[in-house]
Design a protein around this motif. Structure first.
Motif, PDB file in Angstrom:
ATOM      1  N   LEU A 171       0.827  -1.210   0.000  1.00 40.50           N
ATOM      2  CA  LEU A 171       0.000   0.000   0.000  1.00 40.50           C
ATOM      3  C   LEU A 171       0.859   1.256   0.000  1.00 40.50           C
ATOM      4  CD1 LEU A 171      -2.815  -1.023   2.529  1.00 40.50           C
ATOM      5  CD2 LEU A 171      -2.962  -0.913   0.037  1.00 40.50           C
ATOM      6  N   LEU A 172       1.954   1.222   0.747  1.00 38.19           N
ATOM      7  CA  LEU A 172       2.843   2.376   0.796  1.00 38.19           C
ATOM      8  C   LEU A 172       3.486   2.619  -0.567  1.00 38.19           C
ATOM      9  CD1 LEU A 172       4.041   4.571   2.588  1.00 38.19           C
ATOM     10  CD2 LEU A 172       5.874   2.977   3.207  1.00 38.19           C
ATOM     11  N   LEU A 173       3.838   1.552  -1.258  1.00 38.06           N
ATOM     12  CA  LEU A 173       4.414   1.689  -2.596  1.00 38.06           C
ATOM     13  C   LEU A 173       3.387   2.273  -3.560  1.00 38.06           C
ATOM     14  CD1 LEU A 173       6.825   1.163  -4.474  1.00 38.06           C
ATOM     15  CD2 LEU A 173       5.893  -1.134  -4.881  1.00 38.06           C
ATOM     16  N   GLU A 174       2.122   1.871  -3.433  1.00 33.87           N
ATOM     17  CA  GLU A 174       1.065   2.419  -4.288  1.00 33.87           C
ATOM     18  C   GLU A 174       0.893   3.909  -4.045  1.00 33.87           C
ATOM     19  OE1 GLU A 174      -2.438   0.161  -3.519  1.00 33.87           O
ATOM     20  OE2 GLU A 174      -1.743  -1.619  -4.612  1.00 33.87           O
ATOM     21  N   ILE A 175       1.045   4.337  -2.793  1.00 33.80           N
ATOM     22  CA  ILE A 175       0.937   5.770  -2.476  1.00 33.80           C
ATOM     23  C   ILE A 175       2.077   6.541  -3.120  1.00 33.80           C
ATOM     24  CG2 ILE A 175       1.105   7.450  -0.601  1.00 33.80           C
ATOM     25  CD1 ILE A 175      -0.382   5.411   1.157  1.00 33.80           C
ATOM     26  N   ARG A 176       3.289   6.022  -2.985  1.00 29.64           N
ATOM     27  CA  ARG A 176       4.453   6.720  -3.545  1.00 29.64           C
ATOM     28  C   ARG A 176       4.399   6.775  -5.069  1.00 29.64           C
ATOM     29  NH1 ARG A 176       8.124   7.847   0.280  1.00 29.64           N
ATOM     30  NH2 ARG A 176       8.127   6.647   2.235  1.00 29.64           N
ATOM     31  N   ASN A 177       3.714   5.812  -5.697  1.00 27.78           N
ATOM     32  CA  ASN A 177       3.589   5.776  -7.156  1.00 27.78           C
ATOM     33  C   ASN A 177       2.253   6.358  -7.616  1.00 27.78           C
ATOM     34  OD1 ASN A 177       6.102   4.510  -7.411  1.00 27.78           O
ATOM     35  ND2 ASN A 177       5.205   2.462  -7.263  1.00 27.78           N
ATOM     36  N   PHE A 178       1.628   7.168  -6.786  1.00 29.00           N
ATOM     37  CA  PHE A 178       0.312   7.724  -7.101  1.00 29.00           C
ATOM     38  C   PHE A 178       0.368   8.535  -8.390  1.00 29.00           C
ATOM     39  CE2 PHE A 178      -2.466  11.433  -6.982  1.00 29.00           C
ATOM     40  CZ  PHE A 178      -3.705  10.825  -6.854  1.00 29.00           C
ATOM     41  N   SER A 179      -0.679   8.373  -9.220  1.00 25.77           N
ATOM     42  CA  SER A 179      -0.801   9.184 -10.432  1.00 25.77           C
ATOM     43  C   SER A 179      -2.274   9.418 -10.718  1.00 25.77           C
ATOM     44  CB  SER A 179      -0.122   8.496 -11.631  1.00 25.77           C
ATOM     45  OG  SER A 179      -0.741   7.252 -11.908  1.00 25.77           O
ATOM     46  N   GLN A 180      -2.554  10.541 -11.318  1.00 29.47           N
ATOM     47  CA  GLN A 180      -3.927  10.913 -11.629  1.00 29.47           C
ATOM     48  C   GLN A 180      -4.476  10.024 -12.739  1.00 29.47           C
ATOM     49  OE1 GLN A 180      -4.250  14.975 -12.872  1.00 29.47           O
ATOM     50  NE2 GLN A 180      -6.492  15.033 -12.686  1.00 29.47           N
ATOM     51  N   ASN A 181      -5.705   9.568 -12.554  1.00 29.59           N
ATOM     52  CA  ASN A 181      -6.342   8.736 -13.570  1.00 29.59           C
ATOM     53  C   ASN A 181      -6.869   9.584 -14.720  1.00 29.59           C
ATOM     54  OD1 ASN A 181      -5.923   6.350 -12.119  1.00 29.59           O
ATOM     55  ND2 ASN A 181      -7.857   6.579 -11.000  1.00 29.59           N
ATOM     56  N   ILE A 182      -7.086   8.953 -15.844  1.00 29.83           N
ATOM     57  CA  ILE A 182      -7.646   9.657 -17.015  1.00 29.83           C
ATOM     58  C   ILE A 182      -9.062  10.133 -16.670  1.00 29.83           C
ATOM     59  CG2 ILE A 182      -8.375   9.384 -19.431  1.00 29.83           C
ATOM     60  CD1 ILE A 182      -6.198   7.265 -19.727  1.00 29.83           C
ATOM     61  N   CYS A 183      -9.356  11.364 -17.043  1.00 28.19           N
ATOM     62  CA  CYS A 183     -10.666  11.992 -16.812  1.00 28.19           C
ATOM     63  C   CYS A 183     -10.984  12.146 -15.317  1.00 28.19           C
ATOM     64  CB  CYS A 183     -11.786  11.206 -17.493  1.00 28.19           C
ATOM     65  SG  CYS A 183     -11.624  11.102 -19.293  1.00 28.19           S
ATOM     66  N   GLU A 184      -9.984  12.074 -14.467  1.00 29.04           N
ATOM     67  CA  GLU A 184     -10.185  12.262 -13.030  1.00 29.04           C
ATOM     68  C   GLU A 184      -9.907  13.716 -12.686  1.00 29.04           C
ATOM     69  OE1 GLU A 184      -9.091   9.655  -9.090  1.00 29.04           O
ATOM     70  OE2 GLU A 184      -7.410  10.276 -10.355  1.00 29.04           O
ATOM     71  N   SER A 185     -10.835  14.347 -11.993  1.00 28.29           N
ATOM     72  CA  SER A 185     -10.664  15.748 -11.629  1.00 28.29           C
ATOM     73  C   SER A 185      -9.640  15.898 -10.514  1.00 28.29           C
ATOM     74  CB  SER A 185     -12.001  16.348 -11.191  1.00 28.29           C
ATOM     75  OG  SER A 185     -12.405  15.772  -9.954  1.00 28.29           O
ATOM     76  N   LEU A 186      -9.234  17.129 -10.276  1.00 33.50           N
ATOM     77  CA  LEU A 186      -8.270  17.410  -9.208  1.00 33.50           C
ATOM     78  C   LEU A 186      -8.833  16.983  -7.858  1.00 33.50           C
ATOM     79  CD1 LEU A 186      -5.640  18.770  -8.190  1.00 33.50           C
ATOM     80  CD2 LEU A 186      -6.927  20.919  -8.063  1.00 33.50           C
ATOM     81  N   THR A 187     -10.086  17.316  -7.620  1.00 33.26           N
ATOM     82  CA  THR A 187     -10.719  16.967  -6.345  1.00 33.26           C
ATOM     83  C   THR A 187     -10.825  15.455  -6.174  1.00 33.26           C
ATOM     84  OG1 THR A 187     -12.005  19.021  -6.371  1.00 33.26           O
ATOM     85  CG2 THR A 187     -12.777  17.254  -4.922  1.00 33.26           C
ATOM     86  N   GLU A 188     -11.227  14.778  -7.232  1.00 32.12           N
ATOM     87  CA  GLU A 188     -11.353  13.321  -7.159  1.00 32.12           C
ATOM     88  C   GLU A 188     -10.006  12.660  -6.901  1.00 32.12           C
ATOM     89  OE1 GLU A 188     -15.177  12.744 -10.229  1.00 32.12           O
ATOM     90  OE2 GLU A 188     -13.096  12.623 -10.956  1.00 32.12           O
ATOM     91  N   ALA A 189      -8.956  13.167  -7.534  1.00 33.48           N
ATOM     92  CA  ALA A 189      -7.621  12.603  -7.331  1.00 33.48           C
ATOM     93  C   ALA A 189      -7.162  12.807  -5.882  1.00 33.48           C
ATOM     94  CB  ALA A 189      -6.634  13.253  -8.294  1.00 33.48           C
ATOM     95  N   TRP A 190      -7.432  13.987  -5.336  1.00 31.41           N
ATOM     96  CA  TRP A 190      -7.031  14.282  -3.956  1.00 31.41           C
ATOM     97  C   TRP A 190      -7.775  13.383  -2.956  1.00 31.41           C
ATOM     98  CZ3 TRP A 190      -3.501  15.680  -0.898  1.00 31.41           C
ATOM     99  CH2 TRP A 190      -3.759  16.193   0.383  1.00 31.41           C
ATOM    100  N   LEU A 191      -9.063  13.198  -3.185  1.00 33.88           N
ATOM    101  CA  LEU A 191      -9.849  12.333  -2.299  1.00 33.88           C
ATOM    102  C   LEU A 191      -9.384  10.882  -2.378  1.00 33.88           C
ATOM    103  CD1 LEU A 191     -13.459  13.775  -2.787  1.00 33.88           C
ATOM    104  CD2 LEU A 191     -11.919  14.095  -0.830  1.00 33.88           C
ATOM    105  N   ARG A 192      -8.996  10.449  -3.577  1.00 32.83           N
ATOM    106  CA  ARG A 192      -8.518   9.065  -3.740  1.00 32.83           C
ATOM    107  C   ARG A 192      -7.200   8.865  -3.008  1.00 32.83           C
ATOM    108  NH1 ARG A 192      -5.504   6.491  -7.730  1.00 32.83           N
ATOM    109  NH2 ARG A 192      -5.533   8.359  -9.073  1.00 32.83           N
TER     110      ARG A 192
END
Length: 246
Positions: A171-192
């Motif tokens: 899970l920690l590795l997934e956090i460090r490799n976080f990237s915005q999804n296609i068609c994902e808004s700024l708010t949605e990315a932050w909440l994810r």
């Protein structure tokens, strides 16, 4: 001749004495003779005549619970509504289920019901297994027998069982490799990202590290929007300023 008469008289006397000691029927003397010892007969069964499953049948002992039996008063009763609410909020043990969320929800429900001062911990220990289902129930039953004597031991055993170091590192590795999804808004990315952080309880990341992970994981166009909103380079802001903007 005299000797014969004496012998007959003696025999008659013995016969009379014997008749007074034993029951008689129709003037016949019945003498109780003890039965002779009879050696018991041994019946030998041919194993080939027995059902095949009989020779391989082994009844294993039923294992004890991981929770040590709690001493409570004979009049002690768990509220039925309390137990029902616990059973309606079960943890199934699959990856998408949040372990810490389950503990928080479980304690929140327990706080709604009041028992004696010495019984509150006993209640938690007694009903916690009823909050588990499916895979979680099976894995919880794998804990060592009678290894839990307190709620804190229960909490740690539960977290260690369903949140092992390997899962934490993933899970920690997934956090460090976080990237915005296609068609994902700024708010949605932050909440994810915040949801990922919440599931990786105890990640140890500072506010600054989280902001950098988030910013570098965004599309360049979204990074530019953050920079304009910050009226400068977004990462040059303080941690508190960056959090308020995001």
């Amino acid at each position: 001749m005299l000797n014969v008469c004496i012998n007959l008289i003696s025999f008659r006397k013995q016969l009379i004495e014997s008749s007074t000691q034993h029951s008689s029927v129709n003037d016949f003397v019945i003498i109780n003779i003890p039965e002779e010892d009879v050696e018991p007969k041994q019946i030998i069964l041919d194993p080939d005549d027995q059902p095949m499953w009989e020779s391989a049948k082994t009844v294993a002992p039923t294992p004890n619970s991981a929770i040590v039996q709690i001493d409570v008063d004979d009049s002690f009763v768990i509220n039925s509504t309390h137990l029902k609410m616990i059973q309606e909020n079960k943890f199934d043990g699959y990856l998408q289920a949040d372990k810490h969320d389950h503990i928080r929800e479980f304690l929140a429900i327990c706080d709604m019901f009041k028992y004696g001062e010495t019984q509150s911990e006993a209640v938690k220990l007694l009903i916690f297994p009823y909050s588990l289902s499916d895979k979680a129930k099976t894995r919880f039953n794998e804990l060592n027998e009678e290894s839990i004597t307190s709620w804190e031991q229960m909490r740690k055993a539960f977290i260690n069982k369903f949140f092992p170091p390997l899962l934490f590192n993933r899970l920690l590795l997934e956090i460090r490799n976080f990237s915005q999804n296609i068609c994902e808004s700024l708010t949605e990315a932050w909440l994810r990202l915040k949801n990922m952080l919440r599931k990786c309880h105890g990640n140890g990341l500072t506010k600054g590290a989280i902001i950098q992970v988030f910013y570098h994981g965004l599309d360049e166009s979204i990074q530019a929007i953050l920079d304009r909103t910050a009226r400068g380079i977004f990462l040059y802001k303080s941690q508190n300023q960056a959090f308020s903007i995001s």
